[in-house]
Design a protein around this motif. Structure first.
Motif, PDB file in Angstrom:
ATOM      1  N   UNK A  55       0.684  -1.637  -0.142  1.00 19.80           N
ATOM      2  CA  UNK A  55       0.152  -0.363  -0.282  1.00 19.80           C
ATOM      3  C   UNK A  55       0.622   1.468  -0.110  1.00 19.80           C
ATOM      4  N   UNK A  56       0.411   2.113  -0.177  1.00 21.63           N
ATOM      5  CA  UNK A  56       1.259   3.356  -0.346  1.00 21.63           C
ATOM      6  C   UNK A  56       2.394   2.860  -1.077  1.00 21.63           C
ATOM      7  N   UNK A  57       3.121   3.099  -2.149  1.00 17.31           N
ATOM      8  CA  UNK A  57       3.945   2.604  -2.933  1.00 17.31           C
ATOM      9  C   UNK A  57       4.314   3.753  -3.760  1.00 17.31           C
ATOM     10  N   UNK A 143       6.733   6.489   1.460  1.00 18.93           N
ATOM     11  CA  UNK A 143       5.360   5.356   0.897  1.00 18.93           C
ATOM     12  C   UNK A 143       4.700   7.236   1.961  1.00 18.93           C
ATOM     13  N   UNK A 144       3.294   6.650   0.892  1.00 22.18           N
ATOM     14  CA  UNK A 144       2.332   7.486   1.117  1.00 22.18           C
ATOM     15  C   UNK A 144       1.535   7.177   2.758  1.00 22.18           C
ATOM     16  N   UNK A 145       1.188   8.123   3.530  1.00 24.34           N
ATOM     17  CA  UNK A 145       0.955   7.779   4.588  1.00 24.34           C
ATOM     18  C   UNK A 145       1.686   6.589   5.402  1.00 24.34           C
ATOM     19  N   UNK A 146       2.966   7.400   5.667  1.00 28.26           N
ATOM     20  CA  UNK A 146       3.482   7.115   6.391  1.00 28.26           C
ATOM     21  C   UNK A 146       3.190   6.578   7.804  1.00 28.26           C
ATOM     22  N   UNK A 147       3.398   7.622   7.991  1.00 28.73           N
ATOM     23  CA  UNK A 147       2.331   6.629  10.021  1.00 28.73           C
ATOM     24  C   UNK A 147       1.941   4.909   9.562  1.00 28.73           C
ATOM     25  N   UNK A 148       0.910   5.117   8.821  1.00 28.84           N
ATOM     26  CA  UNK A 148       0.160   3.369   8.331  1.00 28.84           C
ATOM     27  C   UNK A 148       1.188   2.755   7.978  1.00 28.84           C
ATOM     28  N   UNK A 149       1.971   2.714   7.518  1.00 29.74           N
ATOM     29  CA  UNK A 149       2.879   1.467   7.218  1.00 29.74           C
ATOM     30  C   UNK A 149       3.937   1.250   8.133  1.00 29.74           C
ATOM     31  N   UNK A 150       4.197   0.679   8.912  1.00 27.68           N
ATOM     32  CA  UNK A 150       4.071  -0.418   9.502  1.00 27.68           C
ATOM     33  C   UNK A 150       3.900  -1.044  10.172  1.00 27.68           C
ATOM     34  N   UNK A 195      -7.339  -3.564  14.599  1.00 31.42           N
ATOM     35  CA  UNK A 195      -8.485  -3.636  14.668  1.00 31.42           C
ATOM     36  C   UNK A 195      -8.435  -2.212  13.272  1.00 31.42           C
ATOM     37  N   UNK A 196      -7.793  -1.130  13.842  1.00 30.43           N
ATOM     38  CA  UNK A 196      -6.972  -0.037  12.976  1.00 30.43           C
ATOM     39  C   UNK A 196      -7.531  -0.500  11.806  1.00 30.43           C
ATOM     40  N   UNK A 197      -8.521  -0.084  11.038  1.00 29.04           N
ATOM     41  CA  UNK A 197      -8.315  -0.169   9.111  1.00 29.04           C
ATOM     42  C   UNK A 197      -7.470   0.916   8.764  1.00 29.04           C
ATOM     43  N   UNK A 198      -6.262   0.230   8.376  1.00 25.89           N
ATOM     44  CA  UNK A 198      -5.244   1.196   7.436  1.00 25.89           C
ATOM     45  C   UNK A 198      -4.414   0.411   6.331  1.00 25.89           C
ATOM     46  N   UNK A 199      -5.461  -0.400   6.058  1.00 22.91           N
ATOM     47  CA  UNK A 199      -5.182  -1.272   4.434  1.00 22.91           C
ATOM     48  C   UNK A 199      -6.850  -1.517   4.044  1.00 22.91           C
ATOM     49  N   UNK A 244      -2.844  16.228  14.849  1.00 21.98           N
ATOM     50  CA  UNK A 244      -3.468  15.533  16.720  1.00 21.98           C
ATOM     51  C   UNK A 244      -3.955  13.836  16.598  1.00 21.98           C
ATOM     52  N   UNK A 245      -4.896  13.715  15.291  1.00 19.21           N
ATOM     53  CA  UNK A 245      -5.658  12.227  15.197  1.00 19.21           C
ATOM     54  C   UNK A 245      -4.837  11.233  15.219  1.00 19.21           C
ATOM     55  N   UNK A 246      -3.826  11.599  13.698  1.00 18.60           N
ATOM     56  CA  UNK A 246      -2.523  10.000  13.967  1.00 18.60           C
ATOM     57  C   UNK A 246      -1.928  10.242  15.137  1.00 18.60           C
ATOM     58  N   UNK A 247      -1.122  11.221  16.116  1.00 19.02           N
ATOM     59  CA  UNK A 247      -0.327  11.660  17.231  1.00 19.02           C
ATOM     60  C   UNK A 247      -1.612  11.056  18.014  1.00 19.02           C
ATOM     61  N   UNK A 248      -2.821  10.948  18.018  1.00 15.86           N
ATOM     62  CA  UNK A 248      -3.129   9.889  19.290  1.00 15.86           C
ATOM     63  C   UNK A 248      -3.666   8.574  19.202  1.00 15.86           C
ATOM     64  N   UNK A 249      -3.949   8.369  17.416  1.00 15.04           N
ATOM     65  CA  UNK A 249      -4.161   7.004  17.277  1.00 15.04           C
ATOM     66  C   UNK A 249      -3.036   6.013  17.539  1.00 15.04           C
TER      67      UNK A 249
END
Length: 330
Positions: A55-57, A143-150, A195-199, A244-249
């Motif tokens: 995802x996000x290549x 990668x796009x949406x870098x915080x979600x990649x790992x 269960x977070x929907x990251x992809x 802030x939403x990403x930091x909290x997640x």
């Protein structure tokens, strides 16, 4: 100044994101030859996480850059440029159904694949545990949406292992994890954000749960804005700023609930990279939520000792055996 694990963990800078357009070709992982220069990577038995591009290549995928690092008496293999994330499989001679996803650290700047992956397999497989070592993508490599990649890679790994449990003779209900440093953060995120929907789902495996049955967290970072990191302005996950939403997640500490799986912690009091407050705060969060928690706080050991780098006479050297016994309980 020489590049060390500490400087990389503490000084992660945000990288400019490339276009999210799809590339045409995906290079395979670069093999690391055995012998005096280092261990073999990837392992003989392995599987890819994604059937096509992850995802996000970006248009230009990162180029594999695997290097040996550290002092002469403690050289270890680090991965960078992970374009095609894989999971290496290490089977015990006498499997008992338990399985662990090992998630190496590296400050989200590299993957400490030997010290916190291969060595973990060497210590846990004699106990009958099948070990899966995750080589995940690094957020700052375009990668796009870098915080979600790992987390994308970690969730996908857990689901694929469960989907193919019969292949390795493991019990899907006995699948846990052990994560180190930044990998401890990623492991904590699997525990609270499985269960977070990251992809977007891509096959039947994605209908399965990514929740670990238990989570071992070794000198983990569980929060980037508290527990000793209050003054920190950046990290390798999202760089120098995020919404802030990403930091909290991605604040695993604040997301512990009664649904969080049992937690096992190992941390040295004199850790100069990830403060002991991170594990102490996690203990408190688990106790408040009535989550089973066991913690082994070592008098000394520093950071990055992995599974085999504490002195033989140090009590903390026994943590993998204690963890193996604990997993049998949970």
């Amino acid at each position: 100044m020489p590049i060390t694990r500490r400087t990389l963990i503490g000084g992660a800078a945000a990288l400019t994101l490339a276009s999210a357009a799809r590339a045409q070709n995906t290079p395979g992982p670069s093999p690391y030859k055995s012998g005096a220069s280092g261990p073999v990577w990837p392992a003989r038995e392995q599987f890819k996480l994604w059937p096509g591009l992850p995802p996000g290549s970006p248009v230009s995928l990162p180029k594999p850059d695997n290097t040996m690092n550290g002092p002469a008496d403690r050289r270890e293999l680090w991965l960078r440029g992970v374009a095609e994330p894989v999971v290496a499989v290490y089977r015990p001679k006498k499997p008992d159904g338990r399985a662990v996803l090992s998630i190496p650290g590296g400050g989200y700047q590299f993957v400490s694949i030997e010290n916190e992956g291969m060595d973990v397999a060497r210590t846990l497989t004699p106990h009958g545990i099948t070990v899966f070592v995750l080589a995940y993508r690094l957020p700052g490599e375009g990668w796009a949406m870098r915080a979600d990649v790992p987390l994308q890679d970690a969730q996908r790994a857990m689901r694929l292992i469960r989907a193919r449990a019969a292949t390795w003779g493991i019990d899907a209900a006995k699948l846990g994890l052990v994560g180190f440093s930044a990998g401890g953060h990623l492991g904590a995120m699997l525990a609270v954000g499985h269960a977070d929907k990251v992809y977007a789902p891509i096959d039947a495996a994605d209908a399965l749960s990514a929740r670990p049955t238990y989570a071992g967290l070794v000198y983990p970072a569980v929060s980037f804005n508290s527990a000793g990191f209050e003054e920190r302005k950046e990290n390798g996950l999202w760089g120098d700023s995020t919404d802030p939403a990403t930091a909290a997640r991605y604040n695993a500490l604040d997301r512990v609930t009664s649904e969080t799986p049992p937690i096992f912690l190992v941390h040295a009091m004199n850790d100069g990279t990830v403060p002991i407050q991170q594990s102490l705060a996690m203990i408190d969060a688990c106790r408040r939520a009535k989550v089973p928690v066991e913690a082994h706080l070592l008098e000394s050991g520093g950071h990055g000792f992995g599974a085999m780098h504490l002195p033989l006479v140090a009590p903390g050297r026994l943590w993998p055996e204690v963890f193996a016994r604990w997993t049998a309980k949970h």
